[in-house]
Design a protein around this motif. Sequence first.
Motif, PDB file in Angstrom:
ATOM      1  N   GLU A 327       0.823  -1.110  -0.074  1.00  0.00           N
ATOM      2  CA  GLU A 327       0.031   0.085   0.099  1.00  0.00           C
ATOM      3  C   GLU A 327       0.823   1.339  -0.065  1.00  0.00           C
ATOM      4  O   GLU A 327       0.701   2.242  -0.639  1.00  0.00           O
ATOM      5  CB  GLU A 327      -0.911   0.019   1.192  1.00  0.00           C
ATOM      6  N   GLU A 328       1.784   1.020   0.783  1.00  0.00           N
ATOM      7  CA  GLU A 328       2.654   2.592   0.957  1.00  0.00           C
ATOM      8  C   GLU A 328       4.037   2.099   0.452  1.00  0.00           C
ATOM      9  O   GLU A 328       5.175   1.933   1.255  1.00  0.00           O
ATOM     10  CB  GLU A 328       2.724   2.828   2.396  1.00  0.00           C
ATOM     11  N   GLN A 329       4.471   2.067  -0.825  1.00  0.00           N
ATOM     12  CA  GLN A 329       5.758   1.957  -1.181  1.00  0.00           C
ATOM     13  C   GLN A 329       6.706   3.357  -1.347  1.00  0.00           C
ATOM     14  O   GLN A 329       6.036   4.291  -1.774  1.00  0.00           O
ATOM     15  CB  GLN A 329       5.713   1.449  -2.816  1.00  0.00           C
ATOM     16  N   GLN A 330       7.948   2.993  -0.606  1.00  0.00           N
ATOM     17  CA  GLN A 330       8.460   4.241  -0.616  1.00  0.00           C
ATOM     18  C   GLN A 330       9.001   4.750  -1.853  1.00  0.00           C
ATOM     19  O   GLN A 330       9.433   4.072  -2.719  1.00  0.00           O
ATOM     20  CB  GLN A 330       9.847   4.018   0.335  1.00  0.00           C
ATOM     21  N   PRO A 331       8.711   6.077  -2.216  1.00  0.00           N
ATOM     22  CA  PRO A 331       9.293   6.630  -3.536  1.00  0.00           C
ATOM     23  C   PRO A 331      10.850   6.455  -3.664  1.00  0.00           C
ATOM     24  O   PRO A 331      11.499   6.708  -2.581  1.00  0.00           O
ATOM     25  CB  PRO A 331       8.707   7.950  -3.596  1.00  0.00           C
ATOM     26  N   PRO A 332      11.561   6.636  -4.787  1.00  0.00           N
ATOM     27  CA  PRO A 332      12.912   6.625  -4.756  1.00  0.00           C
ATOM     28  C   PRO A 332      13.518   8.018  -4.160  1.00  0.00           C
ATOM     29  O   PRO A 332      12.860   9.064  -4.820  1.00  0.00           O
ATOM     30  CB  PRO A 332      13.145   6.371  -6.449  1.00  0.00           C
ATOM     31  N   LYS A 333      14.614   7.854  -3.485  1.00  0.00           N
ATOM     32  CA  LYS A 333      15.176   8.936  -2.749  1.00  0.00           C
ATOM     33  C   LYS A 333      16.727   9.146  -3.505  1.00  0.00           C
ATOM     34  O   LYS A 333      17.014  10.321  -3.266  1.00  0.00           O
ATOM     35  CB  LYS A 333      15.231   8.778  -1.406  1.00  0.00           C
ATOM     36  N   TYR A 334      17.096   8.174  -3.976  1.00  0.00           N
ATOM     37  CA  TYR A 334      18.327   8.133  -4.467  1.00  0.00           C
ATOM     38  C   TYR A 334      18.204   8.052  -5.965  1.00  0.00           C
ATOM     39  O   TYR A 334      18.365   6.982  -6.629  1.00  0.00           O
ATOM     40  CB  TYR A 334      19.309   7.057  -3.937  1.00  0.00           C
ATOM     41  N   ASP A 335      18.255   9.144  -6.815  1.00  0.00           N
ATOM     42  CA  ASP A 335      17.837   8.890  -8.138  1.00  0.00           C
ATOM     43  C   ASP A 335      19.309   8.683  -8.951  1.00  0.00           C
ATOM     44  O   ASP A 335      18.890   8.486 -10.330  1.00  0.00           O
ATOM     45  CB  ASP A 335      17.085  10.229  -8.869  1.00  0.00           C
ATOM     46  N   ARG A 336      20.315   8.668  -8.582  1.00  0.00           N
ATOM     47  CA  ARG A 336      21.676   8.374  -9.242  1.00  0.00           C
ATOM     48  C   ARG A 336      21.947   7.037  -8.836  1.00  0.00           C
ATOM     49  O   ARG A 336      23.326   6.496  -9.218  1.00  0.00           O
ATOM     50  CB  ARG A 336      22.633   9.534  -8.771  1.00  0.00           C
ATOM     51  N   VAL A 337      21.380   6.104  -8.130  1.00  0.00           N
ATOM     52  CA  VAL A 337      21.763   5.014  -7.509  1.00  0.00           C
ATOM     53  C   VAL A 337      20.801   3.883  -8.426  1.00  0.00           C
ATOM     54  O   VAL A 337      19.829   3.855  -7.952  1.00  0.00           O
ATOM     55  CB  VAL A 337      21.843   4.751  -6.195  1.00  0.00           C
ATOM     56  N   GLU A 338      21.387   3.027  -9.134  1.00  0.00           N
ATOM     57  CA  GLU A 338      20.334   2.074  -9.597  1.00  0.00           C
ATOM     58  C   GLU A 338      20.680   0.709  -8.967  1.00  0.00           C
ATOM     59  O   GLU A 338      21.684   0.096  -8.858  1.00  0.00           O
ATOM     60  CB  GLU A 338      20.767   1.877 -11.038  1.00  0.00           C
ATOM     61  N   VAL A 339      19.572  -0.003  -8.643  1.00  0.00           N
ATOM     62  CA  VAL A 339      19.385  -1.102  -7.718  1.00  0.00           C
ATOM     63  C   VAL A 339      18.592  -2.263  -8.396  1.00  0.00           C
ATOM     64  O   VAL A 339      17.587  -1.906  -8.677  1.00  0.00           O
ATOM     65  CB  VAL A 339      19.080  -0.932  -6.539  1.00  0.00           C
ATOM     66  N   PRO A 340      19.013  -3.231  -8.500  1.00  0.00           N
ATOM     67  CA  PRO A 340      18.418  -4.687  -8.919  1.00  0.00           C
ATOM     68  C   PRO A 340      17.346  -5.173  -7.998  1.00  0.00           C
ATOM     69  O   PRO A 340      17.760  -4.924  -6.933  1.00  0.00           O
ATOM     70  CB  PRO A 340      19.385  -5.709  -9.437  1.00  0.00           C
ATOM     71  N   GLU A 341      16.321  -5.425  -8.481  1.00  0.00           N
ATOM     72  CA  GLU A 341      15.400  -6.165  -7.468  1.00  0.00           C
ATOM     73  C   GLU A 341      15.888  -7.562  -7.348  1.00  0.00           C
ATOM     74  O   GLU A 341      16.481  -8.108  -7.922  1.00  0.00           O
ATOM     75  CB  GLU A 341      13.979  -6.099  -7.969  1.00  0.00           C
ATOM     76  N   LEU A 342      15.094  -8.201  -6.090  1.00  0.00           N
ATOM     77  CA  LEU A 342      15.423  -9.650  -5.900  1.00  0.00           C
ATOM     78  C   LEU A 342      14.875 -10.439  -6.717  1.00  0.00           C
ATOM     79  O   LEU A 342      13.685 -10.169  -7.412  1.00  0.00           O
ATOM     80  CB  LEU A 342      14.878  -9.820  -4.248  1.00  0.00           C
TER      81      LEU A 342
END
Length: 429
Positions: A327-342
């Motif tokens: 319901e409450e997914q956190q918005p991206p705060k670090y727009d210069r860091v790309e992270v793969p999902e599990l």
Amino acid sequence: MLTERFRFLLNRLRDRLWVKPLALCLLSIAVAFVAKFADGTDLAKFTPAVSRDSIEALLSIMASSMLVIATFSVSSMVSAYASAANTATPRSFTLVVADDASQNALSTFVGAFIFSIVALTAVKNQYFEKAGLFILFVLTAFIFGMVVVTFVRWVDRIARLGRMGTTIDKVEQATAAALKRRCKAPNLCGVPLSSQAGAKTGQPLVCATKVGYVQYIDMAALQSWAEQNQARVVIAALPGAFATPDKTLAYVIAESVEHTKIDCTAVAGAFQISGSRLFDDDPRFGLVVLSEIAGRALSPAVNDPGTAICIVGTLVRLFTLWSEPVEEQQPPKYDRVEVPELSVRDMFDDAFTAIARDGAGVVEVAVRLQKAFGSLAASGDADIRQAADYHRGLALKRSRMALDLSEDMQAVEDASKYANKPTESADRK
């Protein structure tokens, strides 16, 4: 930006058994001298006179008994820790040590002992007057009552600490908490991988400087470094990955030609690497630990298929939790860091491969696995459905090779056919 870092450090302090007792010792010393402030007020006019001998006797009883109880509590906790490591898995040790009830009990007993020693010494040296003695008596009675309540609650807790069921519950709770955090921030509050992240040729590689597991990634530090150097950081090693000097932790993508030659030392420093995995930011580690507990239960020396069946149910709950909408997914705060999902397939491998292998020849475990995969295949998550279908077929192949009795194999196949029906209906929908 410091919240996640603070949470990581706070959890590491919780893993240290000496932190709470030390804090309570310092607090108890301060409380012992609080009563002295009452002597400088008019409280002596309203307080009844308390015999100095009665306070000395009460403090003496507390001092002698608390040392014995504290020693007994330490020995009981050590026995519980050894039991958890021997019956479940050594990887569950950190969760058992971090048990709040046990740490609070030990801290209370040690703090009461220090309080009684300091207060008794002060009373014998005529440090308190009438009002101070009364306040000290009230504090002593309060601490004594708190010790009694803590001891009664702790006896019930220590009887369960280290038992198989309690250990499984603790691992499930830690894994569920890590899964919830990852569901809310699937990219660790960074951004998903872009198409540019796939073209890694010629990009600066950031490798580990030592061997160990990635425990924590300081996303705020990576964001700050990327902003200063006008670059983007692509994470290649998530928490839980085994890092060696020849493996890449991250890739750096410069936004301009002038910034292609930049110092990436700070990027490597943002990765906390140590010799063991942690539950906090590594949901897969919890799945591995649960699988290890089931594997030990299925070993010929233990022969406890009931525990393995219990673990299978726990894994179904955890994957169901993972598939639930956030319901409450956190918005991206670090727009210069790309992270793969599990990877859900990797999570299924961690959770079910060992159980399916070791339990292939145990008909009740094999049947329960087929039912579990059927339940997960009915999930609305496409990745979970595909992974469940794959592992269901793999487990069925293992059972065909391990089970000698045709009736047992028929039971497993019937369970597989029954479990396959929800998937077929879900596909038709």
